[in-house]
Design an enzyme around this catalytic site. Sequence first.
Site, PDB file in Angstrom:
ATOM      1  N   PRO A 183       0.862  -1.417  -0.071  1.00  0.00           N
ATOM      2  CA  PRO A 183       0.051   0.133  -0.176  1.00  0.00           C
ATOM      3  C   PRO A 183       0.757   1.199  -0.061  1.00  0.00           C
ATOM      4  CG  PRO A 183      -0.076  -1.216   2.156  1.00  0.00           C
ATOM      5  CD  PRO A 183       0.944  -1.840   1.379  1.00  0.00           C
ATOM      6  N   GLU A 237      -1.064   1.511 -14.665  1.00  0.00           N
ATOM      7  CA  GLU A 237      -2.110   2.608 -15.127  1.00  0.00           C
ATOM      8  C   GLU A 237      -1.356   3.912 -14.366  1.00  0.00           C
ATOM      9  OE1 GLU A 237      -4.199   5.176 -13.707  1.00  0.00           O
ATOM     10  OE2 GLU A 237      -6.192   4.288 -13.269  1.00  0.00           O
ATOM     11  N   CYS A 295      -6.986  10.020 -11.321  1.00  0.00           N
ATOM     12  CA  CYS A 295      -6.116   9.866 -12.588  1.00  0.00           C
ATOM     13  C   CYS A 295      -7.069  10.443 -13.669  1.00  0.00           C
ATOM     14  CB  CYS A 295      -5.932   8.495 -12.636  1.00  0.00           C
ATOM     15  SG  CYS A 295      -4.732   7.662 -11.416  1.00  0.00           S
TER      16      CYS A 295
END
Length: 474
Positions: free
Chosen positions: A174, A247, A281
């Site tokens: 994380p 991504e 994003c």
Amino acid sequence: MTDYRNFIDGHFVSPGETPAIDVVNPATGEIFASVPAASEADAIRAVQAAARAQKVWGRLPAIKRGDALRRLADAVERRSETIGEALARESGKSIADATAETIYAAILMRYHAEWARRIEGEVIESDMPDETLMLKRTPIGVVACLIPFNFPIYTLVRKIAPALIAGNAVVVRPSNNTPTSAFVFAEAMEEAVLPAGLVNIMTMTHDVAGTLCTRPEVGMITLTGSVAAGRTVLEYCKANIAKPSLELGGKTPVIVEPDADLDAVARLVLAAKTAHCGQVCTSVERLYVHETVHDTLLDKLRAAFSSRRFGDRSKDPDLMGPLANAVARSRIHAMVERATAEGAKVEAGGVIPQGDGFFYPPTLLSNCRQDMEIVREEVFGPVLAVIPYGNFDEALTMASDHQYGLASVVFSENYRKVMKAANEIEAGELYVNRFPADPYQGYHAGWKRSGLGGDDGKHGMLEFTQTRLVILKH
């Protein structure tokens, strides 16, 4: 403070001699937790545990793997408030938004569980008589999952759910900005009785992350993050020719045609630009407005941006929350200052507010040009650049004239122009008369520097598989 521990091989382990990582509430600037930084030995142990677990997990019928995902989804949903509380403190989201993110993650797990009976291969005609070609989909093995700070639980599940249903085991790192919710999530895995070692969750330094990702057991690395982080992952992948799924950055362009509903556009732009303080994003970053409606829409946006309040969402959930940290705020403000030096005009915001927390006001910039840094580089904050255009072809060219190609938006009722954009815009997604929301049954995949591979839907699940061709003589 809560005692957070890394989750390795099915157990929460006592911290070693490595330094702790402080976790800061971005709404107050105060340290509210410390989490243990995993050692290199911890990382190796976790990868080895994952490799052992995967051998058994990958042989299970996929329907059994789906049953386990549903158990985990149920356990996560039962803990949604507890996970949401941790997520809200570490991210600056409201309790309601953080809890909703957790519940949505559980829904996403159930969706991926449904792929159990839908992982398909192919039967291919051979050129030889008495021979059949079969293309099988098989697990990759161990997947390293690198999670961003902006949606720490949803993105964690977005990666581990398809990985698990496809038969892989995972090691999760994380974000060090938002790790506490992941450790509370790990408690749900204990309740769901997932096999030991199948899912490992650890916070760590960049150096230890390098050790993790270059272990020979790791066959795939999946990241949601910046382009710089993506380049680092590609370097990691060289060690074992591991598969990357990235991504990365985005710079969503929005084209507003004269026939658009300008009141709706202004309302939707404000909502999209200020959601999680612009740290999304696919958040709108470039607004291309037809010159005949430019001034009218700019007036509406100026009023909307100027009236949008920000502050601690634990006290008032209707406020816009903070940025992730002080470094992000300083970087964004410097970009705004450079934009004004290049000739942009600040219509709203553009100042660092006094007080605690890492807040930055909704900032609207007019008089922008295509060659400005504020138009060329990702801001990842509540700043919007507005650029006029003369005709649709010009707007389409400017929207595609960019290093990024993640999402795009067109507001128009002219289906010919919409279809022209659908056929020509250089982005992995096009939203028409709405803003990005990443439907999980779709495929979220960027072009250009926005990434390699993708998430969501059938194609996102298949990212976590590799093929084996069987040539059967009979």
